[in-house]
Design a protein around this motif. Sequence first.
Motif, PDB file in Angstrom:
ATOM      1  N   SER A 185       0.990  -1.241   0.004  1.00 27.70           N
ATOM      2  CA  SER A 185      -0.238   0.036  -0.145  1.00 27.70           C
ATOM      3  C   SER A 185       0.742   1.257   0.058  1.00 27.70           C
ATOM      4  O   SER A 185       2.293   1.108  -0.071  1.00 27.70           O
ATOM      5  CB  SER A 185      -0.997   0.095   0.977  1.00 27.70           C
ATOM      6  N   THR A 186       0.277   2.447  -0.146  1.00 27.52           N
ATOM      7  CA  THR A 186       1.160   3.712  -0.140  1.00 27.52           C
ATOM      8  C   THR A 186       0.643   4.524   1.019  1.00 27.52           C
ATOM      9  O   THR A 186      -0.636   4.638   1.401  1.00 27.52           O
ATOM     10  CB  THR A 186       0.654   4.311  -1.643  1.00 27.52           C
ATOM     11  N   GLY A 187       1.754   5.199   1.793  1.00 22.64           N
ATOM     12  CA  GLY A 187       1.381   6.153   2.657  1.00 22.64           C
ATOM     13  C   GLY A 187       1.353   7.437   2.025  1.00 22.64           C
ATOM     14  O   GLY A 187       2.479   7.759   1.360  1.00 22.64           O
ATOM     15  N   ARG A 188       0.308   8.471   2.438  1.00 20.77           N
ATOM     16  CA  ARG A 188       0.377   9.728   1.916  1.00 20.77           C
ATOM     17  C   ARG A 188       0.165  10.608   2.752  1.00 20.77           C
ATOM     18  O   ARG A 188      -0.606  10.602   3.869  1.00 20.77           O
ATOM     19  CB  ARG A 188      -0.774   9.960   0.711  1.00 20.77           C
ATOM     20  N   ARG A 189       0.958  11.864   2.723  1.00 24.21           N
ATOM     21  CA  ARG A 189       0.702  13.002   3.689  1.00 24.21           C
ATOM     22  C   ARG A 189       0.738  14.386   2.948  1.00 24.21           C
ATOM     23  O   ARG A 189       1.447  14.359   1.853  1.00 24.21           O
ATOM     24  CB  ARG A 189       1.652  13.103   4.712  1.00 24.21           C
ATOM     25  N   SER A 190      -0.047  15.293   3.244  1.00 21.64           N
ATOM     26  CA  SER A 190      -0.069  16.627   2.644  1.00 21.64           C
ATOM     27  C   SER A 190       0.140  17.457   3.550  1.00 21.64           C
ATOM     28  O   SER A 190      -0.552  17.550   4.532  1.00 21.64           O
ATOM     29  CB  SER A 190      -1.420  16.627   1.954  1.00 21.64           C
ATOM     30  N   TYR A 191       1.226  18.590   3.738  1.00 19.17           N
ATOM     31  CA  TYR A 191       1.393  19.584   4.232  1.00 19.17           C
ATOM     32  C   TYR A 191       0.875  20.883   3.783  1.00 19.17           C
ATOM     33  O   TYR A 191       1.307  21.396   2.563  1.00 19.17           O
ATOM     34  CB  TYR A 191       2.676  19.546   4.867  1.00 19.17           C
ATOM     35  N   TYR A 192       0.242  21.840   4.651  1.00 16.15           N
ATOM     36  CA  TYR A 192      -0.264  23.054   4.110  1.00 16.15           C
ATOM     37  C   TYR A 192       1.078  24.001   4.422  1.00 16.15           C
ATOM     38  O   TYR A 192       1.516  23.989   5.435  1.00 16.15           O
ATOM     39  CB  TYR A 192      -1.323  23.408   4.725  1.00 16.15           C
ATOM     40  N   LEU A 193       1.453  24.720   3.493  1.00 18.13           N
ATOM     41  CA  LEU A 193       2.601  25.729   3.373  1.00 18.13           C
ATOM     42  C   LEU A 193       2.276  27.098   3.997  1.00 18.13           C
ATOM     43  O   LEU A 193       3.236  27.771   4.391  1.00 18.13           O
ATOM     44  CB  LEU A 193       3.359  25.708   2.421  1.00 18.13           C
ATOM     45  N   GLY A 194       1.016  27.449   3.773  1.00 17.44           N
ATOM     46  CA  GLY A 194       0.664  28.930   4.003  1.00 17.44           C
ATOM     47  C   GLY A 194       0.067  29.421   3.029  1.00 17.44           C
ATOM     48  O   GLY A 194      -0.027  29.103   2.026  1.00 17.44           O
ATOM     49  N   PRO A 195      -0.777  30.622   3.340  1.00 13.24           N
ATOM     50  CA  PRO A 195      -1.571  31.221   2.379  1.00 13.24           C
ATOM     51  C   PRO A 195      -0.628  32.130   1.349  1.00 13.24           C
ATOM     52  O   PRO A 195      -1.134  32.281   0.275  1.00 13.24           O
ATOM     53  CB  PRO A 195      -2.274  32.203   3.087  1.00 13.24           C
ATOM     54  N   TYR A 196       0.356  32.351   1.635  1.00 12.75           N
ATOM     55  CA  TYR A 196       1.172  33.431   0.776  1.00 12.75           C
ATOM     56  C   TYR A 196       2.513  32.599   0.119  1.00 12.75           C
ATOM     57  O   TYR A 196       3.494  33.306  -0.335  1.00 12.75           O
ATOM     58  CB  TYR A 196       1.782  34.663   1.457  1.00 12.75           C
ATOM     59  N   VAL A 197       2.534  31.406   0.217  1.00  9.59           N
ATOM     60  CA  VAL A 197       3.729  30.702  -0.071  1.00  9.59           C
ATOM     61  C   VAL A 197       3.160  29.956  -1.671  1.00  9.59           C
ATOM     62  O   VAL A 197       2.220  29.313  -1.703  1.00  9.59           O
ATOM     63  CB  VAL A 197       4.018  29.499   0.746  1.00  9.59           C
ATOM     64  N   ASN A 198       4.242  29.980  -2.534  1.00  3.71           N
ATOM     65  CA  ASN A 198       3.929  29.684  -4.019  1.00  3.71           C
ATOM     66  C   ASN A 198       4.838  28.749  -4.384  1.00  3.71           C
ATOM     67  O   ASN A 198       6.154  28.787  -3.934  1.00  3.71           O
ATOM     68  CB  ASN A 198       3.909  30.744  -4.980  1.00  3.71           C
ATOM     69  N   SER A 199       4.641  27.659  -5.043  1.00  2.00           N
ATOM     70  CA  SER A 199       5.481  26.535  -5.317  1.00  2.00           C
ATOM     71  C   SER A 199       6.946  26.990  -6.284  1.00  2.00           C
ATOM     72  O   SER A 199       7.746  26.441  -6.267  1.00  2.00           O
ATOM     73  CB  SER A 199       4.960  25.381  -5.959  1.00  2.00           C
ATOM     74  N   PHE A 200       6.441  28.215  -6.918  1.00  2.00           N
ATOM     75  CA  PHE A 200       7.408  28.635  -7.679  1.00  2.00           C
ATOM     76  C   PHE A 200       8.688  29.405  -6.842  1.00  2.00           C
ATOM     77  O   PHE A 200       9.910  29.267  -7.242  1.00  2.00           O
ATOM     78  CB  PHE A 200       6.892  30.019  -8.318  1.00  2.00           C
ATOM     79  N   TRP A 201       8.361  29.566  -5.635  1.00  2.00           N
ATOM     80  CA  TRP A 201       9.585  30.300  -4.726  1.00  2.00           C
ATOM     81  C   TRP A 201      10.104  28.999  -3.776  1.00  2.00           C
ATOM     82  O   TRP A 201      11.157  29.394  -3.074  1.00  2.00           O
ATOM     83  CB  TRP A 201       9.277  31.210  -3.595  1.00  2.00           C
ATOM     84  N   LEU A 202       9.770  27.823  -3.932  1.00  2.00           N
ATOM     85  CA  LEU A 202      10.345  26.811  -2.941  1.00  2.00           C
ATOM     86  C   LEU A 202      11.336  25.744  -3.820  1.00  2.00           C
ATOM     87  O   LEU A 202      11.000  25.582  -4.831  1.00  2.00           O
ATOM     88  CB  LEU A 202       9.139  26.190  -2.468  1.00  2.00           C
ATOM     89  N   ARG A 203      12.178  25.210  -3.103  1.00  2.00           N
ATOM     90  CA  ARG A 203      12.924  24.129  -3.689  1.00  2.00           C
ATOM     91  C   ARG A 203      13.057  23.128  -2.437  1.00  2.00           C
ATOM     92  O   ARG A 203      13.508  23.477  -1.324  1.00  2.00           O
ATOM     93  CB  ARG A 203      14.505  24.789  -3.822  1.00  2.00           C
ATOM     94  N   LEU A 204      12.990  21.710  -3.020  1.00  2.00           N
ATOM     95  CA  LEU A 204      13.406  20.712  -2.182  1.00  2.00           C
ATOM     96  C   LEU A 204      14.917  20.547  -1.802  1.00  2.00           C
ATOM     97  O   LEU A 204      15.518  20.532  -2.521  1.00  2.00           O
ATOM     98  CB  LEU A 204      12.779  19.513  -2.692  1.00  2.00           C
ATOM     99  N   VAL A 205      15.145  20.637  -0.339  1.00  2.00           N
ATOM    100  CA  VAL A 205      16.690  20.572  -0.091  1.00  2.00           C
ATOM    101  C   VAL A 205      17.001  19.221   0.208  1.00  2.00           C
ATOM    102  O   VAL A 205      17.991  18.699  -0.216  1.00  2.00           O
ATOM    103  CB  VAL A 205      16.907  21.598   1.086  1.00  2.00           C
ATOM    104  N   ASN A 206      16.163  18.620   1.014  1.00  2.00           N
ATOM    105  CA  ASN A 206      16.675  17.366   1.860  1.00  2.00           C
ATOM    106  C   ASN A 206      15.483  16.499   2.058  1.00  2.00           C
ATOM    107  O   ASN A 206      14.544  17.261   2.789  1.00  2.00           O
ATOM    108  CB  ASN A 206      17.892  17.625   2.534  1.00  2.00           C
ATOM    109  N   ASN A 207      15.613  15.244   2.294  1.00  2.00           N
ATOM    110  CA  ASN A 207      14.841  14.449   3.190  1.00  2.00           C
ATOM    111  C   ASN A 207      15.530  13.424   3.866  1.00  2.00           C
ATOM    112  O   ASN A 207      16.597  12.909   3.227  1.00  2.00           O
ATOM    113  CB  ASN A 207      13.445  14.035   2.523  1.00  2.00           C
ATOM    114  N   THR A 208      14.983  13.139   4.875  1.00  2.00           N
ATOM    115  CA  THR A 208      15.920  12.083   5.856  1.00  2.00           C
ATOM    116  C   THR A 208      14.881  10.968   6.199  1.00  2.00           C
ATOM    117  O   THR A 208      15.307  10.350   6.993  1.00  2.00           O
ATOM    118  CB  THR A 208      16.289  12.612   7.167  1.00  2.00           C
ATOM    119  N   ILE A 209      14.011  10.739   5.402  1.00  2.00           N
ATOM    120  CA  ILE A 209      13.010   9.682   5.573  1.00  2.00           C
ATOM    121  C   ILE A 209      13.409   8.369   5.493  1.00  2.00           C
ATOM    122  O   ILE A 209      14.039   8.022   4.263  1.00  2.00           O
ATOM    123  CB  ILE A 209      11.707   9.807   4.940  1.00  2.00           C
ATOM    124  N   THR A 210      13.455   7.562   6.609  1.00  2.00           N
ATOM    125  CA  THR A 210      13.911   5.933   6.445  1.00  2.00           C
ATOM    126  C   THR A 210      12.878   5.233   6.946  1.00  2.00           C
ATOM    127  O   THR A 210      11.810   5.643   7.756  1.00  2.00           O
ATOM    128  CB  THR A 210      15.002   5.957   7.613  1.00  2.00           C
TER     129      THR A 210
END
Length: 105
Positions: free
Chosen positions: A76-101
């Motif tokens: 199966s698949t685990g899904r999570r969605s996080y709200y970033l805020g009302p004034y945050v646009n994906s154009f200004w964001l960059r994924l830096v790192n993830n440490t999910i194990t």
Amino acid sequence: MKKMIVLLLLSCSFLSHSQVVPNLPSRIQVWGSFLDVEITNNTDKDVRCHGWVTLWNYQNNRYMQFLYNEFIWPQSTGRRSYYLGPYVNSFWLRLVNNTITCRIN
């Protein structure tokens, strides 16, 4: 006798650690004001996945961190969605790192 008991306890504690599951398919995407994390468990055992997802916001020069913690059943698949805020646009964001194990539960 005390040394024997201490050695027995130490060996049992090392053997009881859960096994890390390598290379589970994951997808981390930023859509508009949401961060979506999806991990697919393609094994035949339950896994517990946890770790941090770090984003960089160019708009205000700040890091954003989100904790991912999910119990995923076999095939199966685990899904999570996080709200970033009302004034945050994906154009200004960059994924830096993830440490999910993921570990077998």
